[in-house]
Design a protein around this motif. Structure first.
Motif, PDB file in Angstrom:
ATOM      1  N   VAL A  80       0.841  -1.204   0.000  1.00 23.50           N
ATOM      2  CA  VAL A  80       0.000   0.000   0.000  1.00 23.50           C
ATOM      3  C   VAL A  80       0.875   1.253   0.000  1.00 23.50           C
ATOM      4  O   VAL A  80       0.630   2.211  -0.751  1.00 23.50           O
ATOM      5  CB  VAL A  80      -0.952   0.006   1.212  1.00 23.50           C
ATOM      6  CG1 VAL A  80      -1.660   1.351   1.338  1.00 23.50           C
ATOM      7  CG2 VAL A  80      -1.974  -1.115   1.088  1.00 23.50           C
ATOM      8  N   LEU A  81       1.905   1.277   0.825  1.00 26.90           N
ATOM      9  CA  LEU A  81       2.816   2.421   0.877  1.00 26.90           C
ATOM     10  C   LEU A  81       3.486   2.658  -0.470  1.00 26.90           C
ATOM     11  O   LEU A  81       3.702   3.809  -0.886  1.00 26.90           O
ATOM     12  CB  LEU A  81       3.889   2.197   1.952  1.00 26.90           C
ATOM     13  CG  LEU A  81       3.435   2.270   3.414  1.00 26.90           C
ATOM     14  CD1 LEU A  81       4.592   1.921   4.338  1.00 26.90           C
ATOM     15  CD2 LEU A  81       2.899   3.657   3.738  1.00 26.90           C
ATOM     16  N   ARG A  82       3.809   1.574  -1.167  1.00 29.25           N
ATOM     17  CA  ARG A  82       4.431   1.711  -2.498  1.00 29.25           C
ATOM     18  C   ARG A  82       3.486   2.421  -3.472  1.00 29.25           C
ATOM     19  O   ARG A  82       3.897   3.320  -4.219  1.00 29.25           O
ATOM     20  CB  ARG A  82       4.795   0.335  -3.066  1.00 29.25           C
ATOM     21  CG  ARG A  82       5.847  -0.427  -2.294  1.00 29.25           C
ATOM     22  CD  ARG A  82       7.246   0.047  -2.550  1.00 29.25           C
ATOM     23  NE  ARG A  82       7.702   1.053  -1.602  1.00 29.25           N
ATOM     24  CZ  ARG A  82       8.946   1.511  -1.553  1.00 29.25           C
ATOM     25  NH1 ARG A  82       9.850   1.086  -2.412  1.00 29.25           N
ATOM     26  NH2 ARG A  82       9.286   2.413  -0.682  1.00 29.25           N
ATOM     27  N   TYR A  83       2.226   2.010  -3.455  1.00 28.92           N
ATOM     28  CA  TYR A  83       1.280   2.602  -4.398  1.00 28.92           C
ATOM     29  C   TYR A  83       0.865   4.010  -3.982  1.00 28.92           C
ATOM     30  O   TYR A  83       0.495   4.835  -4.830  1.00 28.92           O
ATOM     31  CB  TYR A  83       0.053   1.693  -4.562  1.00 28.92           C
ATOM     32  CG  TYR A  83       0.312   0.545  -5.501  1.00 28.92           C
ATOM     33  CD1 TYR A  83       0.258   0.723  -6.881  1.00 28.92           C
ATOM     34  CD2 TYR A  83       0.645  -0.712  -5.010  1.00 28.92           C
ATOM     35  CE1 TYR A  83       0.515  -0.326  -7.751  1.00 28.92           C
ATOM     36  CE2 TYR A  83       0.906  -1.777  -5.867  1.00 28.92           C
ATOM     37  CZ  TYR A  83       0.841  -1.572  -7.240  1.00 28.92           C
ATOM     38  OH  TYR A  83       1.105  -2.611  -8.098  1.00 28.92           O
ATOM     39  N   LEU A  84       0.948   4.304  -2.683  1.00 34.35           N
ATOM     40  CA  LEU A  84       0.696   5.672  -2.223  1.00 34.35           C
ATOM     41  C   LEU A  84       1.917   6.556  -2.410  1.00 34.35           C
ATOM     42  O   LEU A  84       1.818   7.783  -2.298  1.00 34.35           O
ATOM     43  CB  LEU A  84       0.302   5.652  -0.732  1.00 34.35           C
ATOM     44  CG  LEU A  84      -1.041   5.024  -0.371  1.00 34.35           C
ATOM     45  CD1 LEU A  84      -1.232   5.028   1.139  1.00 34.35           C
ATOM     46  CD2 LEU A  84      -2.185   5.762  -1.062  1.00 34.35           C
ATOM     47  N   ASN A  85       3.043   5.923  -2.696  1.00 33.50           N
ATOM     48  CA  ASN A  85       4.309   6.645  -2.881  1.00 33.50           C
ATOM     49  C   ASN A  85       4.649   7.485  -1.640  1.00 33.50           C
ATOM     50  O   ASN A  85       5.012   8.654  -1.730  1.00 33.50           O
ATOM     51  CB  ASN A  85       4.256   7.545  -4.118  1.00 33.50           C
ATOM     52  CG  ASN A  85       5.650   7.986  -4.568  1.00 33.50           C
ATOM     53  OD1 ASN A  85       6.657   7.365  -4.229  1.00 33.50           O
ATOM     54  ND2 ASN A  85       5.716   9.075  -5.318  1.00 33.50           N
ATOM     55  N   TRP A  86       4.524   6.853  -0.486  1.00 33.53           N
ATOM     56  CA  TRP A  86       4.820   7.539   0.777  1.00 33.53           C
ATOM     57  C   TRP A  86       5.624   6.617   1.688  1.00 33.53           C
ATOM     58  O   TRP A  86       5.521   5.393   1.621  1.00 33.53           O
ATOM     59  CB  TRP A  86       3.534   7.932   1.502  1.00 33.53           C
ATOM     60  CG  TRP A  86       3.804   8.813   2.709  1.00 33.53           C
ATOM     61  CD1 TRP A  86       3.931  10.164   2.724  1.00 33.53           C
ATOM     62  CD2 TRP A  86       4.003   8.376   4.066  1.00 33.53           C
ATOM     63  NE1 TRP A  86       4.198  10.614   4.009  1.00 33.53           N
ATOM     64  CE2 TRP A  86       4.243   9.534   4.847  1.00 33.53           C
ATOM     65  CE3 TRP A  86       4.012   7.133   4.694  1.00 33.53           C
ATOM     66  CZ2 TRP A  86       4.490   9.474   6.218  1.00 33.53           C
ATOM     67  CZ3 TRP A  86       4.246   7.072   6.061  1.00 33.53           C
ATOM     68  CH2 TRP A  86       4.476   8.230   6.811  1.00 33.53           C
TER      69      TRP A  86
END
Length: 374
Positions: free
Chosen positions: A246-252
């Motif tokens: 999820v963090l990867r796709y949120l780029n955060w």
């Protein structure tokens, strides 16, 4: 029975699964150091720079799998402090326990300063670049251990909250306040890597302290109910893996690393210096999965050699470091990656009987012996 005799019996009782996991981490660390000494190249995924050009998936994975080492050391150190404290309470007063842990932390910090001195025999020009204080992984672990000694009376919930808070706080401060590189010594020692005339730091204290405090909390949960803890570990590991995605796709959660989901290398690459939220989430996930597997199958014969390394981590750290430096003097740094793996395994074969002997020697020493610290 005297205080030190009681303590010696406590220390000699070990958890096999923790020793095996620590040994696996040591072996993976040795691979990374074998690569960096022979190739004379070390990839640095820094919060204030671009990702390195790894060149190939094989080289990237060689580097990437070693990311679990430093957080693994910090987590297991925190767990070990809790286990040591719980087994000592009935035999030794709290102040003596705190004093022992602080001494061990100080030894780690001192040994960090001495680590590179023998290597000067191979390259005396390094003397020109020696700072007064070096902040490597032993510094971060040693300083964290000293602070853990002051938290012995905290309960597991407070420790877990403090550990998470420390990690997130460091990430936010580094991302939004310390945006530009600093030359301040205190900032380097606590928050971000850096070099000035006084210090050379690549493991600032706070993020690694947060990991160690979480390890201390997990140690309390493990002591309370080992079976439940082990059975829950794989679920936590899977949850953390999903959070990472999820963090990867949120780029955060990975400093200035802009994630490219179309590139597997870019998707998996994580910022280690200092460890980002994404770095900690994915390495915790992998470590949790490994802990679950090893705990379930700790009696398998193939895993037992790892416990030999895991029982003498500090001795192994110094021995492998100098061994691969020596091997590198007889090799061409342009050798193939496959040959590097051969040299890595040969180094481990050499180290195994040495570590086994030292482990037996260490068990025979009194608690106040210097050799107990290695």
């Amino acid at each position: 029975m005297g205080k030190f005799e009681s303590l010696q019996k406590i220390i000699q009782y070990r958890y096999r699964n923790i020793d095996i996991l620590r040994g696996l981490i040591m072996v993976l660390m040795a691979k990374g150091h074998c690569y960096s000494t022979i190739y004379q190249t070390h990839f640095t995924e820094s919060y204030d720079g671009d990702l390195p050009n790894y060149g190939s998936m094989a080289v990237f994975l060689t580097r990437w799998v070693g990311n679990i080492c430093a957080p693994g050391f910090a987590l297991l150190m925190g767990m070990s402090v809790s286990i040591f404290n719980s087994k000592s309470l009935n035999n030794i007063d709290n102040q003596s326990i705190r004093s022992i842990i602080i001494k061990r932390g100080l030894v780690l910090i001192i040994l960090q300063q001495l680590l590179n001195l023998p290597s000067l025999l191979f390259k005396t020009s390094n003397l020109d670049n020696m700072q007064v204080f070096r902040g490597g992984v032993l510094y971060a672990l040693g300083a964290a251990m000293i602070i853990l000694a002051l938290l012995l009376n905290w309960n597991k919930q407070k420790l877990l909250f403090l550990g998470l808070f420390t990690i997130v706080m460091n990430y936010l401060i580094t991302s939004y306040i310390l945006i530009h590189p600093s030359n301040n010594t205190a900032i380097h020692l606590l928050f971000t890597p850096g070099i000035n005339q006084w210090v050379s730091v690549n493991y600032p204290l706070l993020p690694w302290l947060g990991i160690a405090i979480i390890g201390m909390s997990l140690g309390r949960y493990y002591i309370d109910d080992k079976i439940k803890f082990i059975n829950q570990t794989w679920k936590v590991a899977l949850t953390l893996m999903l959070i990472f995605i999820v963090l990867r796709y949120l780029n955060w959660g990975d400093y200035n690393h802009n994630v490219d989901t179309s590139s597997l290398i870019n998707f998996l690459a994580i910022i280690k210096y200092p460890p980002s939220v994404a770095f900690i989430v994915i390495t915790f996930s992998i470590l949790g999965g490994l802990f679950w597997f090893i705990s379930k199958y700790e009696k398998i014969a193939i895993l037992q050699p790892l416990s030999v390394f895991g029982k003498v981590p500090l001795f192994f750290y110094f021995a492998h470091y100098y061994l691969y430096i020596i091997i590198s003097k007889f090799t061409n740094h342009a050798i193939s990656l496959s040959m590097m793996y051969v040299l890595w395994v040969l180094g481990l074969i050499v180290l195994y009987p040495v570590c086994k002997y030292y482990g037996q020697f260490k068990k025979q020493q009194s608690e106040n012996s210097f050799w107990r610290y290695l």
